[in-house]
Design a protein around this motif. Structure first.
Motif, PDB file in Angstrom:
ATOM      1  N   GLN A   1      26.316  31.498 -66.150  1.00 11.11           N
ATOM      2  CA  GLN A   1      27.745  31.794 -66.231  1.00 11.11           C
ATOM      3  C   GLN A   1      28.427  30.798 -67.163  1.00 11.11           C
TER       4      GLN A   1
ATOM      5  N   PHE B   1      21.840  41.986 -41.665  1.00 11.48           N
ATOM      6  CA  PHE B   1      22.862  41.664 -40.678  1.00 11.48           C
ATOM      7  C   PHE B   1      22.300  41.895 -39.288  1.00 11.48           C
TER       8      PHE B   1
ATOM      9  N   GLU C   1      23.858  47.632 -42.585  1.00 16.43           N
ATOM     10  CA  GLU C   1      24.642  48.488 -43.466  1.00 16.43           C
ATOM     11  C   GLU C   1      24.701  47.909 -44.870  1.00 16.43           C
ATOM     12  N   ALA C   2      24.128  46.725 -45.062  1.00 17.67           N
ATOM     13  CA  ALA C   2      24.247  46.073 -46.367  1.00 17.67           C
ATOM     14  C   ALA C   2      23.257  46.675 -47.346  1.00 17.67           C
TER      15      ALA C   2
ATOM     16  N   GLN D   1      24.331  32.190 -43.093  1.00 16.85           N
ATOM     17  CA  GLN D   1      24.890  31.042 -42.371  1.00 16.85           C
ATOM     18  C   GLN D   1      25.410  31.463 -41.005  1.00 16.85           C
ATOM     19  N   VAL D   2      26.108  32.620 -40.964  1.00 15.88           N
ATOM     20  CA  VAL D   2      26.639  33.101 -39.694  1.00 15.88           C
ATOM     21  C   VAL D   2      25.493  33.429 -38.736  1.00 15.88           C
TER      22      VAL D   2
ATOM     23  N   ARG E   1      26.797  35.242 -52.786  1.00 14.49           N
ATOM     24  CA  ARG E   1      27.596  34.444 -51.862  1.00 14.49           C
ATOM     25  C   ARG E   1      27.759  35.163 -50.526  1.00 14.49           C
ATOM     26  N   ASP E   2      27.907  36.496 -50.595  1.00 19.73           N
ATOM     27  CA  ASP E   2      27.995  37.263 -49.347  1.00 19.73           C
ATOM     28  C   ASP E   2      26.720  37.083 -48.525  1.00 19.73           C
TER      29      ASP E   2
ATOM     30  N   ILE F   1      22.519  32.081 -38.667  1.00 21.29           N
ATOM     31  CA  ILE F   1      21.956  30.822 -38.177  1.00 21.29           C
ATOM     32  C   ILE F   1      22.797  30.287 -37.026  1.00 21.29           C
ATOM     33  N   ALA F   2      24.127  30.285 -37.220  1.00 16.87           N
ATOM     34  CA  ALA F   2      25.013  29.783 -36.176  1.00 16.87           C
ATOM     35  C   ALA F   2      24.865  30.597 -34.901  1.00 16.87           C
ATOM     36  N   ARG F   3      24.759  31.927 -35.041  1.00 18.24           N
ATOM     37  CA  ARG F   3      24.664  32.793 -33.865  1.00 18.24           C
ATOM     38  C   ARG F   3      23.359  32.593 -33.118  1.00 18.24           C
TER      39      ARG F   3
ATOM     40  N   THR G   1      26.713  33.756 -46.881  1.00 12.81           N
ATOM     41  CA  THR G   1      27.610  33.714 -45.720  1.00 12.81           C
ATOM     42  C   THR G   1      26.975  34.405 -44.522  1.00 12.81           C
ATOM     43  N   ILE G   2      26.374  35.601 -44.772  1.00 14.37           N
ATOM     44  CA  ILE G   2      25.744  36.331 -43.666  1.00 14.37           C
ATOM     45  C   ILE G   2      24.650  35.469 -43.041  1.00 14.37           C
TER      46      ILE G   2
END
Lengths: 126, 192
Positions: B64, B24, B11-12, B166-167, B159-160, B169-171, B163-164
């Motif tokens: 920035q 995702f 959905e991203a 990293q999650v 950053r999102d 990879i963990a899963r 995070t996606i």
């Protein structure tokens, strides 16, 4: 993020979005802490400047505008400092409010995420 | 490196200004079958993606910092021009102390003036009337602020995606551990 012990809890898109949101809020929280620190310092400096001004008996004060020090009559300097102090104060208030709001949102998300993932997720500062 | 996904609905947003979106993963098993990766290749691929994201993040953060330094500078310039304009009507000269070199200051008396010179960069300085200078500086300030906003949105998106990834990879890792446990459990069942 800590790796779990091989549990099979499913991660839905909604969970992912919550995790993303938590990450974003955490980043913003740290940025805010820095901004608040700078605003407080600025406020203190203006306080000190105001106090020095009261003590001095010179009529013309060198006031920094941009990169140069303009010779400005004492009264005008007082007014300028007051105006700057108000702006900084308001800014500081706004930042503190945003910080409170972010902390509340993060606490809520922590509840939701720990509720579903328990030990498989770590949302604390390392 | 675009992997075709049909059933795992991402959905991203697929990408933003050159930054690829992280897909995702609804279900790890489906993801691995679809991409044809085994666990190690999947982890390697995701780790590489993470590195790429980190590189882009560093670049954006440098931009920035640049913008965040530029904005107060422009505001200071606007302040000076405003002060000069305010002094115009009074007929008094503006006396200022300015830095000649590090630690050495000199005094200048700035008479009534209709124009200022603005440093445009690249060793170019142009003379403008006070009004034109104010308009130019305001335009620059608005552009800088707008660029900063876009940049911050880019960083958030990035950053999102981090995070996606990293999650994911963990899963994948957890799924693998789980599979190994199941495989270890079944041989002992056959023996009994």
């Amino acid at each position: 993020m800590q790796q779990g012990g091989g549990s099979e809890t499913e991660v839905t898109w909604e969970d992912q979005q919550n995790i993303n949101k938590f990450g974003r809020l955490n980043n913003r929280f740290h940025e805010l802490e820095d901004e608040i620190k700078i605003a407080k310092e600025s406020n203190d400096n203006l306080e000190d400047a105001g106090n020095e001004l009261i003590l001095t008996d010179e009529e013309v004060v060198r006031f920094q505008i941009g990169e140069v020090f303009a010779h400005v009559p004492k009264e005008e300097v007082e007014n300028r400092i007051e105006a700057l102090k108000e702006v900084t104060c308001k800014n500081l208030e706004k930042l503190e409010e945003e910080k409170e709001s972010i902390l509340a949102q993060m606490a809520e998300l922590k509840q939701i995420l720990y509720g579903k993932f328990k030990d498989s997720i770590n949302l604390e500062e390392d | 490196m675009a992997t075709s996904s049909s059933s795992s609905s991402s959905e991203a947003v697929t990408e933003r200004r050159g930054i690829p979106g992280a897909q995702f993963v609804e279900d790890v098993q489906t993801y691995l079958t679809q991409t044809g990766f085994d666990v190690n290749s999947a982890l390697a691929f995701l780790q590489e993606r993470l590195q790429q994201y980190k590189l882009v993040e560093m670049k954006l953060q440098a931009q920035q910092r640049e913008l965040q330094a530029k904005i107060p500078d422009i505001e200071k310039c606007l302040d000076v021009v405003a002060t000069l304009q305010a002094k115009k009507g009074t007929g008094e000269a503006l006396i200022t102390d300015f830095e000649v070199s590090e630690g050495i200051y000199s005094r200048a008396s700035i008479e009534d003036t209709d124009s200022v010179c603005l440093w445009l960069g690249a060793n170019v300085m142009l003379e403008y009337s006070c009004e034109e200078a104010t308009a130019l500086l305001r335009r620059n300030l608005d552009n800088a602020k707008a660029s900063l906003e876009v940049l911050l949105a880019d960083l958030q998106f990035l950053r999102d995606q981090v995070t996606i990834t990293q999650v994911t990879i963990a899963r994948v890792y957890n799924w693998d551990v789980h599979q190994r446990r199941l495989r270890q459990a079944s041989p002992s069942a056959k023996d009994s």
